[in-house]
Design an enzyme around this catalytic site. Structure first.
Site: not given
Length: 390
Positions: A173-175, A178
């Site tokens: 989810v973070d990637y 980003g």
């Protein structure tokens, strides 16, 4: 990469980015800006971005901080002091782009919110990475990748055979956020080029996670229940020396698979006669196929399935991927000499410049490495750093 002539190398040359974000999503968005030529100043508290202690440390470095900070300059500022806050404001007011990943309202407490900064700099683009967005009942809740995998439906989709939801062991989810944040900034730069005006962008982790699951959410809505498997058999099967993954969609593919494995009788089995029946009886199908896969070595089976026109791939670990002959032949992976870790494998993001030996975008800074340099550019002293002089 082999297509370096088609990359965006230098596309953001001359732009200043001030990255206040910590963790993974915001830092990776800013890292991609650095890879495109922007001067990215990463502002860290005296204890450093918490991603610097995420996972295992190797002499003070870890994979998250190394890969998330390629090409940046690290500045330590203690924003709890007047000197540190003043330096932070000076940096932000002179930026083209500001990246932050705090809860809504935190930047305003420091006078670093978009409304305040845009008064002095109307062309400013601010990217905010939030858990749940700037408004709504969840806006102030803490958010991590696990929380967002659960809230978005990701873990529901990835349930195991017992029905227990599972987390993918990657902060996906973070990637995703980003990447989405980087995309939003590029779009806003195009608008600014026409209008001269900046804007405040909000990239919620929850929305980033849900966006790639839109088709599954629609399937569940239309079916009135969990999405159906697309194909069967599909997934990884054990051979004598590892796993091979197959995708079998058409009846002709299933027949080719069974002939190759030496079990043509399964094609005539009434439980597996059509795609719909194979999906309904997938457990029995997998059990019937398993012993036939196990008689093969992975390399022999992969070659035989390719000859038969059955989609397949060996299930690689990362060491196998790094040494894969196709990956190395076309430049999908590079080795760079990291100043502290030695030779390390890195994967260039599609569309961004390849890593180049000695290039600024191929190095990642230590905590506060560029503090003195950046403060001197602002005409400021070291008092903002609470003792860290870079």
């Amino acid at each position: 990469m082999t297509m370096s002539g088609d990359t965006f190398e230098g596309a953001l040359d001359g732009l200043r980015v001030v990255d206040f974000s910590q963790g993974v999503a915001g830092p990776n968005a800013a890292m991609m800006m650095a890879r495109c030529g922007a001067d990215v100043v990463k502002v860290e508290p005296p204890q450093g971005d918490w991603s610097r202690v995420l996972g295992e440390s190797y002499g003070g470095d870890n994979p998250y901080a190394v890969t998330g900070n390629f090409g940046k300059r690290s500045v330590v500022l203690d924003m709890k002091t007047d000197e540190g806050l003043s330096a932070a404001r000076r940096l932000a007011e002179g930026a083209d782009i500001v990246v932050e990943a705090f809860r809504p309202g935190v930047m305003a407490k420091f006078g670093l919110d978009y409304a305040t900064l845009a008064t002095a700099n109307p062309g400013l683009i601010m990217l905010s990475i939030t858990g749940f967005g700037q408004t709504g009942p969840y806006r102030d809740l803490p958010a991590t990748d696990t929380v967002l995998q659960a809230a978005s439906g990701f873990m529901h989709l990835n349930a195991d055979g017992t029905g227990r939801p599972r987390k993918l062991d990657l902060v996906i989810v973070d990637y995703l956020a980003g990447l989405h944040g980087f995309q939003m900034v590029l779009q806003s730069l195009l608008v600014r080029a026409r209008t001269g005006r900046g804007r405040h962008l909000d990239c919620p982790l929850l929305q980033s996670a849900a966006s790639i699951q839109a088709v599954k959410a629609l399937e569940e809505h239309l079916r009135g229940g969990p999405p159906r498997m697309l194909y069967a058999p599909v997934g990884a099967f054990a051979t004598s020396d590892g796993f091979v993954a197959v995708t079998v969609r058409l009846d002709s593919h299933f027949a080719a698979l069974c002939r190759t494995l030496g079990c043509p009788d399964l094609v005539a089995d009434e439980r597996f006669a059509t795609l719909e029946l194979r999906v309904q009886n997938v457990t029995a199908l997998d059990e019937a196929l398993a012993p036939h896969f196990a008689r093969w070595s992975r390399a022999e089976l992969a070659a035989a399935l390719a000859d038969a026109g059955v989609l397949n791939a060996a299930v690689n670990d990362y060491a196998a991927y790094v040494s894969d002959p196709h990956v190395t032949a076309v430049g999908m992976l590079q080795w760079i000499d990291h100043p502290r870790l030695g030779p390390i494998p890195v994967t260039p993001t599609p569309g961004l410049p390849a890593f180049a030996p000695g290039a600024a975008h191929s190095a990642s800074p230590t905590l506060g490495e560029h503090t003195r340099e950046v403060l001197e550019e602002l005409g400021l002293s070291q008092g903002a750093t609470a003792g860290n002089d870079g």
